[in-house]
Design a protein around this motif. Structure first.
Motif, PDB file in Angstrom:
ATOM      1  N   PHE A 335       0.836  -1.204   0.000  1.00 39.47           N
ATOM      2  CA  PHE A 335       0.000   0.000   0.000  1.00 39.47           C
ATOM      3  C   PHE A 335       0.867   1.248   0.000  1.00 39.47           C
ATOM      4  CE2 PHE A 335      -1.366   3.489   2.686  1.00 39.47           C
ATOM      5  CZ  PHE A 335      -2.498   3.919   2.015  1.00 39.47           C
ATOM      6  N   MET A 336       1.898   1.269   0.843  1.00 37.27           N
ATOM      7  CA  MET A 336       2.759   2.446   0.954  1.00 37.27           C
ATOM      8  C   MET A 336       3.430   2.764  -0.381  1.00 37.27           C
ATOM      9  SD  MET A 336       4.600   1.755   4.636  1.00 37.27           S
ATOM     10  CE  MET A 336       3.662   1.485   6.134  1.00 37.27           C
ATOM     11  N   ARG A 337       3.956   1.757  -1.024  1.00 37.62           N
ATOM     12  CA  ARG A 337       4.650   2.002  -2.296  1.00 37.62           C
ATOM     13  C   ARG A 337       3.679   2.482  -3.372  1.00 37.62           C
ATOM     14  NH1 ARG A 337       9.812   0.802  -1.980  1.00 37.62           N
ATOM     15  NH2 ARG A 337      10.516  -0.638  -0.343  1.00 37.62           N
ATOM     16  N   ASN A 338       2.492   1.919  -3.385  1.00 34.31           N
ATOM     17  CA  ASN A 338       1.503   2.355  -4.376  1.00 34.31           C
ATOM     18  C   ASN A 338       1.053   3.785  -4.115  1.00 34.31           C
ATOM     19  OD1 ASN A 338       1.503  -0.067  -5.785  1.00 34.31           O
ATOM     20  ND2 ASN A 338      -0.130  -0.961  -4.532  1.00 34.31           N
ATOM     21  N   ALA A 339       0.886   4.142  -2.845  1.00 34.40           N
ATOM     22  CA  ALA A 339       0.491   5.515  -2.515  1.00 34.40           C
ATOM     23  C   ALA A 339       1.559   6.496  -2.968  1.00 34.40           C
ATOM     24  CB  ALA A 339       0.241   5.644  -1.014  1.00 34.40           C
ATOM     25  N   PHE A 340       2.825   6.144  -2.718  1.00 36.63           N
ATOM     26  CA  PHE A 340       3.897   7.045  -3.142  1.00 36.63           C
ATOM     27  C   PHE A 340       3.962   7.158  -4.654  1.00 36.63           C
ATOM     28  CE2 PHE A 340       8.200   7.669  -4.755  1.00 36.63           C
ATOM     29  CZ  PHE A 340       8.454   8.936  -4.245  1.00 36.63           C
ATOM     30  N   GLU A 341       3.810   6.073  -5.369  1.00 35.54           N
ATOM     31  CA  GLU A 341       3.881   6.144  -6.828  1.00 35.54           C
ATOM     32  C   GLU A 341       2.775   7.029  -7.394  1.00 35.54           C
ATOM     33  OE1 GLU A 341       6.303   5.194  -8.796  1.00 35.54           O
ATOM     34  OE2 GLU A 341       7.406   4.448  -7.053  1.00 35.54           O
ATOM     35  N   SER A 342       1.626   7.042  -6.747  1.00 37.42           N
ATOM     36  CA  SER A 342       0.555   7.957  -7.169  1.00 37.42           C
ATOM     37  C   SER A 342       0.986   9.406  -6.989  1.00 37.42           C
ATOM     38  CB  SER A 342      -0.723   7.683  -6.363  1.00 37.42           C
ATOM     39  OG  SER A 342      -1.224   6.396  -6.640  1.00 37.42           O
ATOM     40  N   TYR A 343       1.692   9.677  -5.904  1.00 40.27           N
ATOM     41  CA  TYR A 343       2.227  11.028  -5.701  1.00 40.27           C
ATOM     42  C   TYR A 343       3.361  11.327  -6.674  1.00 40.27           C
ATOM     43  CZ  TYR A 343       5.180  14.622  -3.607  1.00 40.27           C
ATOM     44  OH  TYR A 343       5.973  15.720  -3.421  1.00 40.27           O
ATOM     45  N   TRP A 344       4.227  10.352  -6.927  1.00 47.18           N
ATOM     46  CA  TRP A 344       5.373  10.554  -7.818  1.00 47.18           C
ATOM     47  C   TRP A 344       4.917  10.898  -9.238  1.00 47.18           C
ATOM     48  CZ3 TRP A 344      10.101  11.974  -7.787  1.00 47.18           C
ATOM     49  CH2 TRP A 344      10.949  11.732  -8.866  1.00 47.18           C
ATOM     50  N   ALA A 345       3.730  10.467  -9.634  1.00 44.97           N
ATOM     51  CA  ALA A 345       3.207  10.820 -10.952  1.00 44.97           C
ATOM     52  C   ALA A 345       3.158  12.331 -11.135  1.00 44.97           C
ATOM     53  CB  ALA A 345       1.811  10.211 -11.137  1.00 44.97           C
ATOM     54  N   GLU A 346       2.952  13.062 -10.056  1.00 42.70           N
ATOM     55  CA  GLU A 346       2.974  14.526 -10.081  1.00 42.70           C
ATOM     56  C   GLU A 346       4.369  15.055  -9.783  1.00 42.70           C
ATOM     57  OE1 GLU A 346       1.309  18.553  -9.935  1.00 42.70           O
ATOM     58  OE2 GLU A 346       0.115  16.749 -10.205  1.00 42.70           O
ATOM     59  N   ALA A 347       5.020  14.461  -8.792  1.00 40.87           N
ATOM     60  CA  ALA A 347       6.298  14.990  -8.324  1.00 40.87           C
ATOM     61  C   ALA A 347       7.432  14.766  -9.319  1.00 40.87           C
ATOM     62  CB  ALA A 347       6.658  14.362  -6.977  1.00 40.87           C
TER      63      ALA A 347
END
Length: 415
Positions: A335-347
């Motif tokens: 879950f943590m890695r998927n949540a971050f990747e969703s943020y990384w799409a913007e970052a």
């Protein structure tokens, strides 16, 4: 009720905590300082926030200073010429306004609101051993404190980090008494002054403890003439004097309106610098349990593009939605890695753009800066990219797309 622990009381941690409390979660937030200690402390950043980030605060009902902070409608760029004048000078108009609120004001107020809303606030510094023993009591642990030993939990991501050293020496001064810019006296704007080979000066309106103010923010190339504030970091008066002298020398058009400024308060200065870095989003504790890093814990860009608080807000919004969408499902490493990747799409775009701005501008970017002085739509598109950063992929970060876009603009004007 799911229990969430958040360590860190900055833009990201508090925004996430307030959002989770509002959605019925049992949230404990740990802060190293009380609201009063934050108010009485040193300024922490420049925090110019653009429309989509401000919308996140409105959605949560925590935009408490929207009617008090200056409303910023433009973003201007000046490039210093060899003769002491401006080789380039223009103003882009923002589609929606931006605002800056001193984090001493905002974070202190949000901490108090967090408790009023039913969150559990613990005032205590958190060590690695503290965190390890605490995580067993929570369904999810989020680290939002971008400094200290907890950051070491998150390994540097070499594939996503292109720097290993500090790229700018930073100096911030909050002042009262700055005059209006003669070219647009009725428009509050962020002014980006580029000094080739030396660094940058950003000037922006803000709200501080004593009301309306302006921020003078130098970014100096390490080892250059703007890398000179360390010795005055504990002398606010000397810090301001040095700032004004450098303005007089390198950006005299800004110095003319700054002659009569005064410090907002004796804690209104800041000196620093750090290497830009992207880190792995999941930290493994000695017990084997995991913690999720957020905002500048895992993506720390240089502030040259003014995206720090905006990244923090967007990361908090992404994590809030991810936790909510998980329902009763696992809040585990996956879950943590998927949540971050969703943020990384913007970052990811923000990181690429910021790293590009730290380097000497390539020819196609110089063409953009020049064209923006002739064509207002180019200036406006550049200015609004500070909010809609993904658009830079469409035209600014690729030389061929840049030249194709500028050719379209030129043809349109010729027609």
């Amino acid at each position: 009720m799911r229990r969430i622990l958040i360590v860190g009381a900055g833009q990201s941690g508090l925004q996430l905590g307030l959002g989770l409390v509002g959605r019925g979660y049992d949230v404990t937030l740990m802060s190293a300082r009380t609201p009063e200690e934050i108010r009485n402390g040193r300024v922490m950043s420049t925090q110019m926030m653009f429309a989509s980030s401000l919308a996140n605060e409105r959605e949560l009902g925590i935009d408490f200073w929207a009617d008090q902070a200056p409303t910023v409608h433009g973003l201007g760029v000046s490039v210093a010429g060899p003769d002491g004048g401006r080789a380039i000078d223009w103003l882009g108009r923002l589609d929606e306004p931006a605002q800056s609120v001193d984090q001493r004001v905002k974070m202190a107020g949000w901490l108090e609101e967090f408790e009023r809303a039913g969150g559990h606030l613990v005032i205590h510094p958190v060590s690695l051993s503290d965190l390890d023993s605490l995580t067993v009591m929570f369904d999810l642990t989020v680290v939002a404190a971008g400094k200290g030993e907890l950051v070491d939990l998150f390994d540097r991501d070499a594939a996503r980090s292109c720097h290993t050293s500090t790229q700018r020496a930073l100096s911030v001064v909050y002042v009262h008494g700055l005059g209006p810019r003669p070219e647009h006296p009725d428009v509050d704007a962020v002014r980006c002054n580029l000094i080739p080979g030396i660094g940058e000066l950003f000037v922006m309106p803000s709200l501080t403890l004593s009301g309306r103010c302006d921020i003078l923010f130098f970014e100096g190339i390490p080892g250059g003439p703007l890398d000179c504030f360390t010795e005055v970091r504990n002398d606010p008066g000397a810090h301001l004097a040095r700032t004004l002298e450098l303005m007089r020398r390198y950006v005299p058009w800004e110095y003319e309106r700054a002659r009569g400024v005064e410090l907002t308060d004796h804690k209104g200065t800041l000196v620093g610098g750090y290497p830009p870095v992207v880190r792995q989003p999941v930290g493994r504790l000695p017990s084997g349990r995991f913690a999720l890093g957020m905002a500048d814990v895992v993506v720390a860009n240089d502030p040259i593009t003014g995206q720090g608080s905006n990244n923090a807000s967007k990361c908090a919004a992404v994590y809030l939605d991810a936790i909510t969408a998980a329902g009763d499902g696992p809040l585990d490493e996956a879950f943590m890695r998927n949540a971050f990747e969703s943020y990384w799409a913007e970052a990811e775009t923000v990181t690429a753009w910021t790293n590009a701005m730290l380097a000497p501008p390539p020819p196609h970017v110089l063409e953009v800066l020049g064209a923006a002085g002739e064509h207002p739509e180019v200036a406006d598109r550049f200015a609004n990219g500070f909010d809609r950063t993904a658009d830079f992929r469409n035209w600014l970060l690729d030389p061929d797309r840049t030249r194709s876009y500028l050719a379209e603009v030129t043809t349109s004007h010729a027609a």
